[in-house]
Enzyme design. Structure first.
Site, PDB file in Angstrom:
ATOM      1  N   CYS A 159       0.815  -1.223   0.000  1.00  0.00           N
ATOM      2  CA  CYS A 159       0.000   0.000   0.000  1.00  0.00           C
ATOM      3  C   CYS A 159       0.846   1.269   0.000  1.00  0.00           C
ATOM      4  CB  CYS A 159      -0.960  -0.008   1.189  1.00  0.00           C
ATOM      5  SG  CYS A 159      -1.988  -1.469   1.240  1.00  0.00           S
ATOM      6  N   HIS A 299      -2.952   7.289   3.111  1.00  0.00           N
ATOM      7  CA  HIS A 299      -3.435   6.004   2.601  1.00  0.00           C
ATOM      8  C   HIS A 299      -4.772   5.716   3.278  1.00  0.00           C
ATOM      9  CE1 HIS A 299      -3.929   1.939   1.514  1.00  0.00           C
ATOM     10  NE2 HIS A 299      -3.473   1.407   2.633  1.00  0.00           N
ATOM     11  N   ASN A 330     -10.201   0.041   1.207  1.00  0.00           N
ATOM     12  CA  ASN A 330      -8.753   0.156   1.049  1.00  0.00           C
ATOM     13  C   ASN A 330      -8.378  -0.345  -0.347  1.00  0.00           C
ATOM     14  OD1 ASN A 330      -6.001  -0.197   1.065  1.00  0.00           O
ATOM     15  ND2 ASN A 330      -5.910  -1.169   3.085  1.00  0.00           N
TER      16      ASN A 330
HETATM   17  O1  UT7 Z   1      -3.153  -1.153   3.766  1.00  0.00           O
HETATM   18  C1  UT7 Z   1      -2.823  -1.830   4.939  1.00  0.00           C
HETATM   19  C2  UT7 Z   1      -3.876  -2.842   5.162  1.00  0.00           C
HETATM   20  N1  UT7 Z   1      -4.227  -3.180   6.476  1.00  0.00           N
HETATM   21  C3  UT7 Z   1      -4.782  -2.369   7.395  1.00  0.00           C
HETATM   22  O2  UT7 Z   1      -4.830  -1.196   7.275  1.00  0.00           O
HETATM   23  C4  UT7 Z   1      -5.351  -3.050   8.624  1.00  0.00           C
HETATM   24  C5  UT7 Z   1      -5.120  -2.297   9.892  1.00  0.00           C
HETATM   25  N2  UT7 Z   1      -5.952  -2.847  10.921  1.00  0.00           N
HETATM   26  C6  UT7 Z   1      -7.266  -2.516  11.046  1.00  0.00           C
HETATM   27  O3  UT7 Z   1      -7.760  -1.706  10.293  1.00  0.00           O
HETATM   28  C7  UT7 Z   1      -8.064  -3.110  12.160  1.00  0.00           C
HETATM   29  O4  UT7 Z   1      -7.184  -3.839  13.012  1.00  0.00           O
HETATM   30  C8  UT7 Z   1      -9.178  -4.057  11.668  1.00  0.00           C
HETATM   31  C9  UT7 Z   1     -10.250  -3.247  11.000  1.00  0.00           C
HETATM   32  C10 UT7 Z   1      -8.620  -5.079  10.682  1.00  0.00           C
HETATM   33  C11 UT7 Z   1      -9.794  -4.781  12.851  1.00  0.00           C
HETATM   34  O5  UT7 Z   1     -10.279  -3.855  13.790  1.00  0.00           O
HETATM   35  P1  UT7 Z   1      -9.997  -4.057  15.324  1.00  0.00           P
HETATM   36  O6  UT7 Z   1     -10.693  -2.997  16.030  1.00  0.00           O
HETATM   37  O7  UT7 Z   1      -8.521  -4.168  15.497  1.00  0.00           O
HETATM   38  O8  UT7 Z   1     -10.737  -5.428  15.611  1.00  0.00           O
HETATM   39  P2  UT7 Z   1     -10.110  -6.788  16.150  1.00  0.00           P
HETATM   40  O9  UT7 Z   1      -9.308  -7.429  15.085  1.00  0.00           O
HETATM   41  O10 UT7 Z   1      -9.473  -6.535  17.483  1.00  0.00           O
HETATM   42  O11 UT7 Z   1     -11.424  -7.613  16.372  1.00  0.00           O
HETATM   43  C12 UT7 Z   1     -12.386  -7.271  17.361  1.00  0.00           C
HETATM   44  C13 UT7 Z   1     -13.533  -8.230  17.256  1.00  0.00           C
HETATM   45  C14 UT7 Z   1     -13.102  -9.683  17.240  1.00  0.00           C
HETATM   46  O12 UT7 Z   1     -14.070 -10.423  17.955  1.00  0.00           O
HETATM   47  P3  UT7 Z   1     -13.794 -10.871  19.467  1.00  0.00           P
HETATM   48  O13 UT7 Z   1     -12.572 -11.730  19.402  1.00  0.00           O
HETATM   49  O14 UT7 Z   1     -13.591  -9.601  20.232  1.00  0.00           O
HETATM   50  O15 UT7 Z   1     -15.048 -11.594  19.821  1.00  0.00           O
HETATM   51  C15 UT7 Z   1     -13.149 -10.063  15.804  1.00  0.00           C
HETATM   52  O16 UT7 Z   1     -13.385 -11.455  15.611  1.00  0.00           O
HETATM   53  O17 UT7 Z   1     -14.227  -8.014  16.024  1.00  0.00           O
HETATM   54  C16 UT7 Z   1     -14.358  -9.268  15.339  1.00  0.00           C
HETATM   55  N3  UT7 Z   1     -14.340  -8.999  13.912  1.00  0.00           N
HETATM   56  C17 UT7 Z   1     -15.463  -8.718  13.229  1.00  0.00           C
HETATM   57  N4  UT7 Z   1     -16.748  -8.634  13.603  1.00  0.00           N
HETATM   58  C18 UT7 Z   1     -17.646  -8.337  12.650  1.00  0.00           C
HETATM   59  C19 UT7 Z   1     -13.292  -8.977  13.064  1.00  0.00           C
HETATM   60  N5  UT7 Z   1     -13.703  -8.693  11.828  1.00  0.00           N
HETATM   61  C20 UT7 Z   1     -15.048  -8.528  11.905  1.00  0.00           C
HETATM   62  C21 UT7 Z   1     -16.046  -8.229  10.965  1.00  0.00           C
HETATM   63  N6  UT7 Z   1     -17.310  -8.133  11.383  1.00  0.00           N
HETATM   64  N7  UT7 Z   1     -15.750  -8.016   9.660  1.00  0.00           N
END
Ligand code: UT7
Length: 430
Positions: A159, A299, A330
Site C-alpha cells: 500500500c 493512505h 482500502n
Molecule cells: O493497507 C494496509 C492494510 N491493512 C490495514 O490497514 C489493517 C489495519 N488494521 C485494522 O484496520 C483493524 O485492526 C481491523 C479493521 C482489521 C480490525 O479492527 P480491530 O478494532 O482491530 O478489531 P479486532 O481485530 O481486534 O477484532 C475485534 C472483534 C473480534 O471479535 P472478538 O474476538 O472480540 O469476539 C473479531 O473477531 O471483532 C471481530 N471482527 C469482526 N466482527 C464483525 C473482526 N472482523 C469482523 C467483521 N465483522 N468483519
C-alpha cells in the site's frame, strides 16, 4: 463507471519550459524532449518534478456493507465504526484487470495534462495485485496506451507503493533521465481476498489512480520524500503462496495460501506510529512545519488509523485531511491517487498549497512525499486535435499489439537464426 476526466491542468501559466528543450510541447506550456532526437540535459538549469495530470477509474460494481452481511458473519455497524468503510467497488468480469483499470486511469491523467502517450518516458505501476508475477502490469499498460517510447516496470511496496513510485519518478526526473513519468496505482484486490474471511474481505476494494509527473523549471512539485521498511514484519500482511518461497501447488490452493492474510491489530499499531513519524520527517526535509500543511492525503485504510496518527499525534485539523475510504475501502496503491483526484474535484487543492501524501503497508513499508502544488486546476482551453490524436493512438495501440503478436507467431515457426526467425525480422517489428 466513474472516471476523473475534467480537471485539466495548465501547468505553468508563467510559460516555463523543461530546461530549455523545445521539441515537443503540451498545451500547458510544458515542453519535453522527444525520444526521437534526445537533447543533452543542462545540469545547471533548475529542474523540478511537477504533477501535471491526474485521473482515476473504479469498476462500476459496488458492494455495500449490507451486501457483505449476506456473505460473511459481519454487520454494517461493525465495519463502519471499526474502519469507516461503507462500500467498495469491485471488478465484475474477467475483462476487468489491474491493467485495464490502470490504463483507464492513465488515459484520464494524460487527458488532464493534454499529453500524447508517445511523450511518456517511463511508466511505473505500483500494485499489490499484479496481473502476473512476470511480466509487469506496467508493460501491459504501456502496450494498451501505445506509449511506444516508455520504459515500464512494476513497483512492489504494497500500500506504500504509490508514494514509493512517486519518489522514483521524482528521482528519475531530477536526474534528467525522463521528462514525463506516468505513476499508476492499480488494484484488483477482490481477486486475492478470501471472501470467507471477515477480518479481511470487508476492508479492500478495486480501482486505479494515476498521475503524470513532468520535468519543469517551475519551482515546487514533489519537493521531498521519505521511504521506510521493516521486513521483520513481513508475515503480518502477506499473500504467502505463489512466489518462489511457496510455489503454487494443490496444497497452497486448498489451504487458501493465495489469499491475503493479515494480523490487523499489529498492522494497525504499526500504521498509527509510522504515519505520524513519516509525515514529520518529510516535512522536516521539505523545510516545513506541521502548521504549513494545507492538505494531508493519507493512505485510505482505516479512518481510526488516520484519526489516531494524523489528527491526534500531529494535531492536524480534520478539514486538512482528505478521507474518501467510506466509498472505496482500502484500494492499496490506488488509494492516494484516487483521493488526490477527489480532493481536486472537491476544490480542496489550489496552487501554492503544501500537500503531504503518506502511506503504509505490507513489507512492512511506509513512505511520505511532500508536494508544493504549483499547477492550476482550472480547465484550460480545449485542444480537440490533441485529444483526437490520443484517441487515435489508443485505437492504433490495440491493432499494433495484435499485429505484432500475429507476426511473432509466424516467425516462431522458423529457427531463431534462420532468415525468417532472426534478428532482422524482430527489428522490423518495432
Ligand atoms: O493497507 C494496509 C492494510 N491493512 C490495514 O490497514 C489493517 C489495519 N488494521 C485494522 O484496520 C483493524 O485492526 C481491523 C479493521 C482489521 C480490525 O479492527 P480491530 O478494532 O482491530 O478489531 P479486532 O481485530 O481486534 O477484532 C475485534 C472483534 C473480534 O471479535 P472478538 O474476538 O472480540 O469476539 C473479531 O473477531 O471483532 C471481530 N471482527 C469482526 N466482527 C464483525 C473482526 N472482523 C469482523 C467483521 N465483522 N468483519
Amino acid at each position: 463507471m466513474s472516471e476523473q476526466q475534467s480537471q485539466p491542468s495548465n501547468m505553468n501559466t508563467s510559460g516555463a519550459t523543461v530546461n530549455g528543450h523545445s521539441n515537443g510541447s503540451n498545451g500547458n506550456g510544458v515542453q519535453a524532449v522527444s525520444q526521437a532526437s534526445p537533447q543533452p540535459i543542462n545540469p545547471f538549469a533548475p529542474r523540478y518534478a511537477q504533477i501535471v495530470g491526474w485521473g482515476y477509474h473504479v469498476p462500476e460494481k459496488v458492494i455495500t456493507n449490507f451486501d457483505l452481511e449476506k456473505i460473511v458473519d459481519t454487520q454494517d455497524e461493525w465495519i463502519r465504526t471499526r474502519t469507516g468503510i461503507e462500500e467498495r467497488h469491485v471488478v465484475a468480469s474477467p475483462s476487468e484487470t489491474s491493467a485495464t483499470l490502470g490504463i483507464q486511469a492513465a488515459k484520464a491523467a494524460l487527458e488532464v495534462a493534454d499529453i500524447h502517450p508517445s511523450k511518456v518516458d517511463l511508466i511505473i505501476c505500483a500494485t499489490s495485485s499484479p496481473e502476473h508475477i512476470v511480466p509487469s502490469t506496467a508493460s501491459i499498460i504501456q502496450d494498451g496506451l501505445g506509449a511506444t517510447n516508455a520504459g515500464a516496470f512494476d513497483l512492489s511496496a504494497a500500500c506504500s507503493g504509490f508514494v514509493y513510485a512517486l519518489s522514483m519518478a521524482r528521482g528519475h526526473i531530477l536526474a534528467g533521465d525522463a521528462e514525463y513519468v506516468l505513476v499508476i496505482g492499480a488494484e484488483t484486490l477482490s481477486r486475492i481476498v478470501d471472501w470467507t474471511d471477515r477480518a479481511t474481505c470487508v476492508l479492500f476494494g478495486d480501482g486505479a489512480g494515476a498521475v503524470l509527473v513532468a520535468a519543469s523549471d517551475v519551482p515546487g512539485g514533489i519537493t521531498a520524500s521519505v521511504l521506510g521498511s521493516d521486513g521483520s514484519g513481513a508475515d503480518l500482511l502477506t499473500v504467502p503462496a505463489g512466489g518462489s518461497a511457496m510455489p503454487s501447488s494443490l496444497e497452497t490452493v486448498s489451504s487458501g495460501g493465495h489469499y491475503i492474510k493479515m494480523d490487523g491489530t499489529a498492522v494497525f499499531r504499526f500504521a498509527t506510529r509510522v504515519m505520524a513519524e513519516a509525515t514529520r520527517q518529510v516535512l522536516g526535509k521539505a523545510g516545513l512545519r506541521v502548521e504549513d500543511v494545507d492538505l494531508v492525503i493519507p493512505h485510505q485504510a482505516n479512518v481510526r488509523i488516520i484519526q489516531n496518527s494524523v489528527l491526534k499525534q500531529l494535531k492536524i485539523p480534520e478539514e486538512k485531511v482528505f478521507v474518501n475510504l467510506q466509498k472505496y475501502g482500502n484500494t492499496s496503491t490506488a488509494s492516494i491517487p484516487i483521493a488526490l483526484c477527489e480532493a481536486i474535484e472537491a476544490g480542496k487543492i489550489h496552487p501554492g498549497n503544501n500537500l503531504v501524501f503518506v502511506g503504509f503497508g505490507a513489507g512492512l513499508t511506509w513512505g511520505a512525499c511532500s508536494i508544493k502544488w504549483s499547477v492550476p486546476v482550472a480547465k484550460p482551453n480545449e485542444t480537440w486535435w490533441r485529444n483526437t490524436a490520443r484517441q487515435a493512438t489508443y485505437q492504433a495501440a490495440a491493432a499494433r499489439s495484435m499485429w505484432k503478436r500475429a507476426i511473432r507467431r509466424v516467425y516462431s515457426q522458423f529457427p531463431a537464426e534462420s532468415r525468417w526467425g532472426g534478428r532482422k525480422e524482430e527489428n522490423e517489428l518495432s
